[in-house]
Design a protein around this motif. Sequence first.
Motif, PDB file in Angstrom:
ATOM      1  N   UNK A   1     -15.190  17.873   5.781  1.00 59.28           N
ATOM      2  CA  UNK A   1     -13.917  18.215   6.412  1.00 59.28           C
ATOM      3  C   UNK A   1     -12.813  18.275   5.367  1.00 59.28           C
TER       4      UNK A   1
ATOM      5  N   UNK B   1      -2.935   5.831   6.850  1.00 64.16           N
ATOM      6  CA  UNK B   1      -3.128   5.723   8.297  1.00 64.16           C
ATOM      7  C   UNK B   1      -4.442   5.046   8.648  1.00 64.16           C
ATOM      8  N   UNK B   2      -4.988   4.337   7.691  1.00 65.20           N
ATOM      9  CA  UNK B   2      -6.243   3.625   7.892  1.00 65.20           C
ATOM     10  C   UNK B   2      -7.337   4.519   8.440  1.00 65.20           C
ATOM     11  N   UNK B   3      -7.397   5.721   7.854  1.00 65.11           N
ATOM     12  CA  UNK B   3      -8.463   6.624   8.253  1.00 65.11           C
ATOM     13  C   UNK B   3      -9.301   6.900   7.024  1.00 65.11           C
ATOM     14  N   UNK B   4     -10.529   7.332   7.296  1.00 70.63           N
ATOM     15  CA  UNK B   4     -11.354   7.690   6.172  1.00 70.63           C
ATOM     16  C   UNK B   4     -11.761   9.138   6.295  1.00 70.63           C
ATOM     17  N   UNK B   5     -11.637   9.861   5.203  1.00 73.40           N
ATOM     18  CA  UNK B   5     -11.989  11.271   5.205  1.00 73.40           C
ATOM     19  C   UNK B   5     -13.487  11.453   5.317  1.00 73.40           C
ATOM     20  N   UNK B   6     -13.843  12.628   5.823  1.00 79.32           N
ATOM     21  CA  UNK B   6     -15.250  12.988   5.864  1.00 79.32           C
ATOM     22  C   UNK B   6     -15.342  14.144   4.875  1.00 79.32           C
TER      23      UNK B   6
ATOM     24  N   UNK C   1       0.792  -1.222   0.000  1.00 73.75           N
ATOM     25  CA  UNK C   1       0.000   0.000   0.000  1.00 73.75           C
ATOM     26  C   UNK C   1       0.824   1.271   0.000  1.00 73.75           C
TER      27      UNK C   1
ATOM     28  N   UNK D   1      -3.514   9.942   2.185  1.00 75.09           N
ATOM     29  CA  UNK D   1      -2.931   9.878   3.523  1.00 75.09           C
ATOM     30  C   UNK D   1      -3.852   9.092   4.451  1.00 75.09           C
ATOM     31  N   UNK D   2      -5.141   9.291   4.259  1.00 76.53           N
ATOM     32  CA  UNK D   2      -6.117   8.533   5.027  1.00 76.53           C
ATOM     33  C   UNK D   2      -5.906   7.039   4.830  1.00 76.53           C
TER      34      UNK D   2
ATOM     35  N   UNK E   1      -5.385  14.054   0.736  1.00 76.04           N
ATOM     36  CA  UNK E   1      -5.996  13.723   2.032  1.00 76.04           C
ATOM     37  C   UNK E   1      -6.511  12.291   2.000  1.00 76.04           C
TER      38      UNK E   1
END
Lengths: 208, 764
Positions: B305, B297-302, B257, B293-294, B290
């Motif tokens: 935001x 870091x295993x994040x999901x954007x909103x 990834x 990068x999400x 964004x």
Amino acid sequence: MHKLFNSLLDLIFPPRCEACGKSGPEALCPECFAGVRFMKPQYGIHCAAAYDGAVRTALHRFKFQKRKRLAEPLGILLVNYLGQAPALKMKEFDSIVPVPLHRKRLRQRGFNQIDLLASVIGRYYELPVVPSLERVKNTRPQFDLPKHERFENIKGAFRVCRSKEVYDKRLLLLDDIYTTGATAAECVRALTIAGARRVEVLTLARAA
Amino acid sequence: MNRPIVFITIAYSLGIIAGKLLNAPLWCLLIAILISSSSLLYAAVTGSKTSVFLLVLFALAGAFAFQISGLIHQDGLAPLAGRGVQAISGYVADEPKYKENGVSLKIKPDGIAGGEFYVWLNDPDFKINYGDNLKLRGELSEMQTFANPLLPRGMKSYRFLAIYYEPLPGNRGSPLKKIALGFSREFNGVLTKILPPREAALLGSILLGTTVSPLDDETKTSYRRAGLIHLLVASGTQVSILIGVCLGLMRSCRLPDWSAILATSLFNLLLVVVTGGGASILRAAIMGEVMLIGLLFERQGEIYTTLAFSALVLIIADPNTLFDLGFQLSFAATWALVYIAPVLGKKMPQLLAVTLAPLLATTPIVAYNFSQVTPGGIIANLLVIPWVEFLTVFGFVTTVLGFFFLPLAQLFGNTLWLMLVILERIARLVPALPGACFYAAAPSLIMVGGFYAGLILMVEFLKKGGELVVTRKRLAFALLIILPLFVWDRAFSAPASSGRQLTVTFLDVGQGDSALIELPDGKKVLIDGGGLDRVKEARNDDDPIGSKVVVPFLQHKGINRLDLVILTHPHADHLGGLNKVLAEIKVDGVLDGGQADNSRAYERFKELIAANRIKYALGRAGQVIDFGPEVKGYILNPSEPLLRDTNSDSIVMRLVYGEVAFLFTGDLGFPGEERVLSLGSGLRSTVLKVGHHGSATSSGGEFLRAVAPRYAVVSVGARNRYRHPTRAALERLAAAGAEIYRTDLNGAIEVKTDGRELAIETMK
């Protein structure tokens, strides 16, 4: 430092419920958590919840979109289930054995979701998680196959790699989804041959 | 607060706007920042709510940043301009633009902080590249800007007239930009091998924006009128698509990834560099980053935001971006797709919803900036949106393919060509539909705000799933909200015309004449259209005075139709801009002096009159034009037989409204003045448009005594080569007791009268 970084990430990626998308600090919001349908044991197989709704979405995101933070709420889900399942007394087990991934698959995904779930349960009940099984055949994913091929597909896929930890032990085998039982059966077979005294099967979800 | 970034961005933006509007002194802002940060500290210590203070602090920071940015920007060239011949060395700061008769260069001079200028070299074979060092001798002058009502003043810029130039060894271009330019060149090279030049430029713009493939103004105008301009300039969507394709490809290669993310990020950066990084591209690029990068870091954007975050990055980098048109349009359209489209999608077909939503959100911005409303955009976009994404991906793949295997790309080129021709057709035909595109006086900021408030209310209402039932109570409530809006709007706009008002605006068109008469009954008359006098053989209607000043001015006034256009005489500085007017705006009638002239521009003028079936008449002394009750136009010149002196045969019109009279004289000289005097008609006028830009051979003493103007308006360009207005003429005007206004000093001059009182407003 790590905490600061995380709160910075929280700012740009506001934490949300992974199942319904509502914003909030929990990976699985209280509503989604409360909406989970628990199931009764069938044929001695323990499946915590039905594989639908929030559980289905959450599990999917957990495995395929790598939302590791879901391990906690899903693990707690299992703990809650165990708390009200009289047939499974956790005191009676020596260790938890998670169903393993094949080496290649593990590298691809980066983690074994079942290991993470197991460690949540293990922490709660102070049971060791012992990955004493090994997947020697990189089988095709079971959900791709029709029912009758699944047993054939999985046959001989598992091998006990730490027989000392299995012999004469009482083991709780943990998997994420139970569909036909092919995977579980194959694991149980391998463990029993290796001399396990007792093997019980617990899965997070049961597909209809 | 679930989306702190959204609130921070809003606060910061409001701060910037406040900074622009209020322009408070910096020490005031500093004190305010000090106060709010200590309140914040106090609130934090006492454990009460800090969020409000935090937002106030962000707003103040926005205002502060905006005002600081104004201070940092400095104009290092100002002291050098108009200093005569001087030697300057520097490097070429952009890709040279070659034309058939020379090359235009943007130069960044050495040792001067802040400032670039343009130089035109009459040598199309002069080989020079971006970044090359260059030595120049010549004169630096400020480029002409025009001060007219409703129109932006234009950026201050400089031009260098070179009498000697010599390339110096060495190159100082940035490597990144060189890569970008090299890529653009290759890209365009492949495109022109696949497609004919026109379609190649069009596809280039659709894929990577107009920085990469420049398009002519006419094409851009037609896309703007069709409501399709977003295809050409706002390539943000395209960037998102391309990033998505890239990530998908990388992942399907089974790469870990982090490496797929890194590669896609680099591709993203390349796109930004190549496309020149317009606000829309940057928006898409930041949002894409964004997302990436999400993923890491295993994040999901909103989405809100993410959108707000990319806006925040851009306005922190440069607060002025907030007022950038591309920025506003791009964010409004994206916001609409996220916020409005899903709600509309429940009430109508999905396609209509995603077409309508961005159009709704961008309409006020376009109306405010271009006075343009394009209902036809719905049709054009409905016709285009279903396949334009395919065109983008297909076009990009084909071009990339062209780098490796041209024949296959050329084969695909045929299909591309067909799609592009269809697109062209749509962009040409849709604006021609009745009511598809019209001009309306720009809405005030209050109206724009009201529109968005209404839009949000509507969406919130639809979200609640309510059927629109109009009860008396609701109607009254809506009226209570809407009516004060109009009242406030009135209150803030200039004192409303008391109905029966006549306005004459003498436009600032540099050296030349152009005046708009707005009659009390709403009719509009344009006298002359300015024009560059150096374009001797003005080709077609591309005179910049017409396209950049006169036509935009009329459009911003919301004028879709002129009742009469008067051409006093066919010299370039009076005629040049009119051709664009005839081409762009419906004109009912033309009054022409009919002086003999064989310029290409005049020929084109006649062609346009014939093509648009405009009523045509010769103006001759003795005619009286009825401009409605109490307003008459008396034509005083020329009279048969003509003097065979084009200037002195100018149409002269005395416009009378009640007790006030205007005398428009064109370029009337002494012989013409004598002729007018000899006819013996009344000349006495309140406002005199001084003849021939105040030349020495017009505005004779006897003529001025007969006119006895209270105000004299000289329409003239700063530092023109005729040295107009002359001292002699100015002295005669002063002696006649006239108060003198000049467009070179005052900018446009607006005279308003109710037939008795008279008010004059100037732009400078």
